[in-house]
Scaffold this motif. Structure first.
Motif, PDB file in Angstrom:
ATOM      1  N   ASN A 279       0.686  -1.188   0.034  1.00 11.10           N
ATOM      2  CA  ASN A 279      -0.055   0.063   0.066  1.00 11.10           C
ATOM      3  C   ASN A 279       0.812   1.280  -0.004  1.00 11.10           C
ATOM      4  OD1 ASN A 279       0.569  -0.872   2.746  1.00 11.10           O
ATOM      5  ND2 ASN A 279      -0.776   0.910   3.538  1.00 11.10           N
ATOM      6  N   HIS A 280       2.242   1.077   0.226  1.00 12.24           N
ATOM      7  CA  HIS A 280       2.894   2.248  -0.181  1.00 12.24           C
ATOM      8  C   HIS A 280       3.920   2.249  -1.528  1.00 12.24           C
ATOM      9  CE1 HIS A 280       3.120   4.198   4.251  1.00 12.24           C
ATOM     10  NE2 HIS A 280       2.373   3.010   4.064  1.00 12.24           N
ATOM     11  N   GLY A 281       3.270   1.304  -2.457  1.00 13.67           N
ATOM     12  CA  GLY A 281       3.992   1.120  -3.488  1.00 13.67           C
ATOM     13  C   GLY A 281       3.860   2.304  -4.605  1.00 13.67           C
TER      14      GLY A 281
ATOM     15  N   ALA B 261       0.233  -6.146  -6.816  1.00 11.14           N
ATOM     16  CA  ALA B 261      -0.015  -5.719  -5.216  1.00 11.14           C
ATOM     17  C   ALA B 261       1.228  -5.063  -4.847  1.00 11.14           C
ATOM     18  CB  ALA B 261      -0.611  -6.693  -4.451  1.00 11.14           C
ATOM     19  N   TYR B 262       2.343  -5.755  -4.828  1.00 13.73           N
ATOM     20  CA  TYR B 262       3.377  -5.226  -4.487  1.00 13.73           C
ATOM     21  C   TYR B 262       4.002  -3.915  -5.057  1.00 13.73           C
ATOM     22  CZ  TYR B 262       8.595  -5.465  -3.172  1.00 13.73           C
ATOM     23  OH  TYR B 262       9.821  -5.062  -2.788  1.00 13.73           O
ATOM     24  N   ALA B 263       3.545  -3.423  -6.074  1.00 12.45           N
ATOM     25  CA  ALA B 263       3.799  -2.321  -6.639  1.00 12.45           C
ATOM     26  C   ALA B 263       2.826  -1.325  -6.203  1.00 12.45           C
ATOM     27  CB  ALA B 263       3.901  -2.395  -8.385  1.00 12.45           C
ATOM     28  N   GLY B 264       1.983  -1.536  -5.621  1.00 15.04           N
ATOM     29  CA  GLY B 264       1.082  -0.770  -5.248  1.00 15.04           C
ATOM     30  C   GLY B 264      -0.441  -0.489  -5.625  1.00 15.04           C
ATOM     31  N   PHE B 265      -0.662  -1.349  -6.680  1.00 16.49           N
ATOM     32  CA  PHE B 265      -1.886  -1.365  -7.445  1.00 16.49           C
ATOM     33  C   PHE B 265      -2.965  -2.017  -6.324  1.00 16.49           C
ATOM     34  CE2 PHE B 265       0.826  -1.389 -11.199  1.00 16.49           C
ATOM     35  CZ  PHE B 265       0.085  -0.611 -11.900  1.00 16.49           C
ATOM     36  N   GLU B 266      -4.076  -1.450  -6.604  1.00 17.82           N
ATOM     37  CA  GLU B 266      -5.306  -2.053  -5.992  1.00 17.82           C
ATOM     38  C   GLU B 266      -5.763  -2.936  -7.069  1.00 17.82           C
ATOM     39  OE1 GLU B 266      -9.367  -0.303  -5.668  1.00 17.82           O
ATOM     40  OE2 GLU B 266      -8.645   0.033  -3.538  1.00 17.82           O
ATOM     41  N   VAL B 267      -5.902  -4.318  -6.277  1.00 17.48           N
ATOM     42  CA  VAL B 267      -6.103  -5.659  -7.448  1.00 17.48           C
ATOM     43  C   VAL B 267      -7.383  -5.891  -7.412  1.00 17.48           C
ATOM     44  CG1 VAL B 267      -5.054  -7.760  -8.236  1.00 17.48           C
ATOM     45  CG2 VAL B 267      -3.470  -6.358  -7.254  1.00 17.48           C
ATOM     46  N   LEU B 268      -7.883  -5.951  -8.680  1.00 17.23           N
ATOM     47  CA  LEU B 268      -9.409  -6.328  -8.658  1.00 17.23           C
ATOM     48  C   LEU B 268      -9.318  -7.647  -8.969  1.00 17.23           C
ATOM     49  CD1 LEU B 268     -10.911  -3.566 -11.074  1.00 17.23           C
ATOM     50  CD2 LEU B 268     -10.818  -3.697  -8.393  1.00 17.23           C
ATOM     51  N   PRO B 269     -10.649  -8.525  -8.770  1.00 18.47           N
ATOM     52  CA  PRO B 269     -10.635 -10.018  -8.919  1.00 18.47           C
ATOM     53  C   PRO B 269     -10.364  -9.981 -10.368  1.00 18.47           C
ATOM     54  CG  PRO B 269     -12.364  -9.268  -7.335  1.00 18.47           C
ATOM     55  CD  PRO B 269     -11.583  -7.957  -8.051  1.00 18.47           C
TER      56      PRO B 269
ATOM     57  N   GLU C   5      -7.490  -8.765  -1.214  1.00 16.59           N
ATOM     58  CA  GLU C   5      -6.836  -8.067   0.259  1.00 16.59           C
ATOM     59  C   GLU C   5      -5.257  -8.641   0.129  1.00 16.59           C
ATOM     60  OE1 GLU C   5      -8.686  -9.372   3.828  1.00 16.59           O
ATOM     61  OE2 GLU C   5     -10.594  -8.161   3.363  1.00 16.59           O
ATOM     62  N   PHE C   6      -4.313  -7.762   0.610  1.00 17.93           N
ATOM     63  CA  PHE C   6      -2.995  -7.896   0.365  1.00 17.93           C
ATOM     64  C   PHE C   6      -2.412  -7.085   1.703  1.00 17.93           C
ATOM     65  CE2 PHE C   6      -3.986  -8.493  -3.979  1.00 17.93           C
ATOM     66  CZ  PHE C   6      -3.404  -9.662  -4.223  1.00 17.93           C
ATOM     67  N   PRO C   7      -1.138  -7.320   2.113  1.00 19.91           N
ATOM     68  CA  PRO C   7      -0.555  -6.717   3.305  1.00 19.91           C
ATOM     69  C   PRO C   7      -0.514  -5.105   3.312  1.00 19.91           C
ATOM     70  CG  PRO C   7       0.847  -8.539   2.727  1.00 19.91           C
ATOM     71  CD  PRO C   7      -0.207  -8.209   1.236  1.00 19.91           C
ATOM     72  N   ILE C   8      -0.729  -4.586   4.582  1.00 22.27           N
ATOM     73  CA  ILE C   8      -0.839  -3.277   4.704  1.00 22.27           C
ATOM     74  C   ILE C   8       0.211  -3.038   5.793  1.00 22.27           C
ATOM     75  CG2 ILE C   8      -1.989  -1.473   5.925  1.00 22.27           C
ATOM     76  CD1 ILE C   8      -4.360  -2.764   5.432  1.00 22.27           C
ATOM     77  N   LEU C   9       1.275  -2.131   5.328  1.00 17.25           N
ATOM     78  CA  LEU C   9       2.499  -2.009   5.952  1.00 17.25           C
ATOM     79  C   LEU C   9       2.324  -1.555   7.303  1.00 17.25           C
ATOM     80  CD1 LEU C   9       5.006  -0.745   3.422  1.00 17.25           C
ATOM     81  CD2 LEU C   9       4.325  -2.897   3.603  1.00 17.25           C
ATOM     82  N   GLU C  10       1.335  -0.764   7.778  1.00 17.90           N
ATOM     83  CA  GLU C  10       1.008  -0.309   9.044  1.00 17.90           C
ATOM     84  C   GLU C  10       0.634  -1.253  10.006  1.00 17.90           C
ATOM     85  OE1 GLU C  10       1.106   3.055   6.262  1.00 17.90           O
ATOM     86  OE2 GLU C  10      -0.067   1.062   6.116  1.00 17.90           O
TER      87      GLU C  10
END
Length: 232
Positions: A130-132, A174-182, A218-223
């Motif tokens: 989410n910071h990508g 997701a790693y690059a910060g995209f919001e990934v749709l199904p 859903e993917f990891p959130i750095l916070e």
């Protein structure tokens, strides 16, 4: 909305191409702006090398990721990479269109990712998930495969399809910060009837017309992690 479709199939009459065409047609009818990178038609070079940079920061030893950072900072990418970078930067939504090859994307699409998802822009340091670098943008997969849908699942012969898609959905988008749709997945397409294919195209038209209603994966959130990436 600006949409970039990156398409990787060598046959213009393929069902994968039909899905790509349907997406472009539907989005344009809805008033969106669509750009297309048809990698085979472009004869896109998938091989990462020192030729990707106008000059090298360290000419005696090629560290590709570090050279990407240097090239991004000084705008010294080869023209083909720079063109694709600008397309991604303009896009609000990135769609990857491809047939599943050996549980992965075709080599030409993997090479596009290798060369275009540059360090310093897409990721770097703690700029991931989410910071990508691509946060604020969306992405999704549209893929075809030969297997039947019932062959994939928790207790199915091949296991969950999500396991196959994790390297691209989680490890890349997701790693690059995209919001990934199904993803939209068309199963068994080499073997189904034309009527079944037409129904899939109708289903896909409805799918891309209703993207705002889709719940992102859903993917990891750095916070939720400490400075050393241990879970809190």
């Amino acid at each position: 909305m600006n949409i970039l479709i990156v398409h990787a199939h060598p046959e213009n009459l393929s069902f994968t191409a039909a899905l790509k065409n349907k997406a472009q047609e539907t989005f344009e009818k809805l008033g969106h702006h669509v750009e297309l990178s048809d990698l085979y038609a472009m004869n896109f070079n998938p091989v990462a090398s020192q030729d990707d940079f106008e000059s090298l920061n360290q000419p005696d030893y090629l560290n590709y990721a570090l050279e990407q950072r240097h090239a991004f900072k000084h705008q010294q990418f080869s023209p083909d990479i720079q063109t694709e970078l600008e397309k991604v930067q303009r896009a609000d939504l990135l769609i990857l269109s491809f047939p599943l090859y050996w549980t992965s994307v075709p080599a030409i699409l993997k090479g596009w990712i290798d060369r275009v998802f540059v360090s310093g822009l897409f990721y770097g340091g703690k700029r991931f998930y989410n910071h990508g670098g691509m946060r604020g943008k969306k992405a999704m997969l549209c893929l075809t495969l030969g297997g039947r849908e019932h062959m994939f699942g928790e207790n199915a012969i091949h296991g969950p399809i999500e396991h196959y898609l994790a390297p691209i959905q989680r490890g890349t988008l997701a790693y690059a910060g995209f919001e990934v749709l199904p993803p939209f997945i068309a199963y068994h397409v080499p073997y189904i009837s034309n009527e079944a294919r037409q129904k899939l195209l109708i289903d896909f038209e409805h799918y891309v017309s209703q993207l705002d209603a889709l719940q992102p994966l859903e993917f990891p959130i750095l916070e939720n992690f400490d400075d050393k990436m241990h879970p809190l």
